[in-house]
Design a protein around this motif. Structure first.
Motif, PDB file in Angstrom:
ATOM      1  N   UNK A  14     -20.512 -31.944 -21.026  1.00 54.10           N
ATOM      2  CA  UNK A  14     -20.496 -31.995 -19.561  1.00 54.10           C
ATOM      3  C   UNK A  14     -19.399 -32.936 -19.083  1.00 54.10           C
ATOM      4  N   UNK A  15     -19.193 -34.033 -19.800  1.00 55.54           N
ATOM      5  CA  UNK A  15     -18.164 -34.999 -19.400  1.00 55.54           C
ATOM      6  C   UNK A  15     -16.784 -34.350 -19.425  1.00 55.54           C
ATOM      7  N   UNK A  16     -16.513 -33.595 -20.471  1.00 51.81           N
ATOM      8  CA  UNK A  16     -15.220 -32.913 -20.570  1.00 51.81           C
ATOM      9  C   UNK A  16     -15.059 -31.894 -19.451  1.00 51.81           C
ATOM     10  N   UNK A  17     -16.123 -31.190 -19.127  1.00 50.14           N
ATOM     11  CA  UNK A  17     -16.059 -30.192 -18.063  1.00 50.14           C
ATOM     12  C   UNK A  17     -15.800 -30.830 -16.700  1.00 50.14           C
ATOM     13  N   UNK A  20     -13.192 -35.573 -17.583  1.00 51.53           N
ATOM     14  CA  UNK A  20     -13.221 -36.974 -17.980  1.00 51.53           C
ATOM     15  C   UNK A  20     -13.076 -37.117 -19.496  1.00 51.53           C
ATOM     16  N   UNK A  21     -12.571 -38.261 -19.914  1.00 49.57           N
ATOM     17  CA  UNK A  21     -12.342 -38.512 -21.327  1.00 49.57           C
ATOM     18  C   UNK A  21     -13.645 -38.892 -22.007  1.00 49.57           C
ATOM     19  N   UNK A  22     -13.935 -38.219 -23.104  1.00 47.59           N
ATOM     20  CA  UNK A  22     -15.183 -38.463 -23.827  1.00 47.59           C
ATOM     21  C   UNK A  22     -15.145 -39.772 -24.586  1.00 47.59           C
ATOM     22  N   UNK A  23     -14.050 -40.034 -25.282  1.00 43.81           N
ATOM     23  CA  UNK A  23     -14.008 -41.222 -26.128  1.00 43.81           C
ATOM     24  C   UNK A  23     -15.119 -41.179 -27.158  1.00 43.81           C
ATOM     25  N   UNK A 208      -5.384 -25.134 -17.000  1.00 47.36           N
ATOM     26  CA  UNK A 208      -4.998 -26.551 -16.956  1.00 47.36           C
ATOM     27  C   UNK A 208      -5.939 -27.377 -17.819  1.00 47.36           C
ATOM     28  N   UNK A 209      -5.436 -28.445 -18.387  1.00 44.69           N
ATOM     29  CA  UNK A 209      -6.267 -29.318 -19.223  1.00 44.69           C
ATOM     30  C   UNK A 209      -7.307 -29.977 -18.341  1.00 44.69           C
ATOM     31  N   UNK A 210      -8.597 -29.873 -18.774  1.00 43.63           N
ATOM     32  CA  UNK A 210      -9.678 -30.446 -17.974  1.00 43.63           C
ATOM     33  C   UNK A 210     -10.187 -31.765 -18.539  1.00 43.63           C
ATOM     34  N   UNK A 211      -9.894 -32.022 -19.768  1.00 47.05           N
ATOM     35  CA  UNK A 211     -10.412 -33.246 -20.353  1.00 47.05           C
ATOM     36  C   UNK A 211      -9.785 -33.510 -21.710  1.00 47.05           C
ATOM     37  N   UNK A 212     -10.014 -34.697 -22.220  1.00 44.64           N
ATOM     38  CA  UNK A 212      -9.502 -35.093 -23.530  1.00 44.64           C
ATOM     39  C   UNK A 212     -10.701 -35.551 -24.334  1.00 44.64           C
ATOM     40  N   UNK A 213     -11.195 -34.694 -25.240  1.00 43.46           N
ATOM     41  CA  UNK A 213     -12.428 -35.041 -25.951  1.00 43.46           C
ATOM     42  C   UNK A 213     -12.172 -35.196 -27.419  1.00 43.46           C
TER      43      UNK A 213
END
Length: 213
Positions: A14-17, A20-23, A208-213
């Motif tokens: 959900x965070x990636x969607x 936001x960056x998961x880390x 487009x890139x939505x997140x960096x997981x």
């Protein structure tokens, strides 16, 4: 004679969607992420998996469990070297926030070699490549090794095998649930890159890139 490594990015959370960056947040797959893992499972259906290794984060181990054939006697091994990047102060940040960060822009430009208050790119490279090389050394010829990790660690590992500058890792696209494929040619003592971002659908490639997981 040689062995093949399938580096699989975890499915979405959900965070990636949310972009936001998961880390290193330990978050399970979303419904979309489970579907992406199922697509990876279908892509690997004709591969006799010899070993299955995953990052200890839930998004990776759950992806690995979905990929594992029901008839297989294998279990998912967890390797902390495949863990996601320690993003420091940027963990959980949105892409909009990052685009306004001069420090992050310097990282993408190659002027910085570490995430602020987090891991350095070389540190990530050493641990991920060490895991891949050990898996290759531990398995006989003609092995098929699936290793589930996250976007940045896999792209940094691919930059290593492509002999690219590590800071250029972000130029490699890797969609959620997609694979990069390496083959160790033992007779030639070399590792070839067979594929990147496979088998990502066209809409995923162009999105487009939505997140960096």
């Amino acid at each position: 004679m040689g062995s093949t490594v399938f580096l699989l990015r975890n499915g979405n959370t959900v965070l990636c969607e949310q972009g936001r960056l998961l880390g290193r947040r330990d978050i399970a797959l979303s419904a979309e992420g489970k579907g992406q893992a199922e697509i990876a499972r279908a892509a690997l259906a004709q591969v006799e998996i010899t070993e299955l290794v995953a990052s200890p984060l839930a998004s990776a181990t759950e992806t690995a469990e979905i990929v594992l054939p029901e008839s297989s006697s294998l279990t998912v091994c967890r390797d902390p070297r495949l863990n996601n990047v320690d993003l420091g102060r940027w963990e959980g940040a949105s892409l909009d926030e990052l685009s306004r960060s001069s420090e992050f822009c310097r990282l993408l430009a190659g002027d910085e070699q570490a995430f602020v208050d987090g891991e350095g790119l070389e540190e990530v490279r050493r641990r991920v490549v060490s895991s891949v090389e050990q898996a290759l050394d531990d398995n006989p010829s003609d092995a098929n090794i699936v290793m589930v990790s996250h976007s940045v660690p896999i792209r940094i590992a691919m930059a290593h095998y492509l002999e690219m500058p590590l800071a250029a890792y972000h130029r490699l696209r890797l969609s959620p649930g997609a694979l990069c494929v390496l083959r160790r040619e033992r007779d030639l003592d070399t590792t070839r890159v067979l594929a990147t971002n496979w088998p990502s659908p066209l809409e995923s490639l162009l999105a487009p890139v939505r997140g960096v997981s």
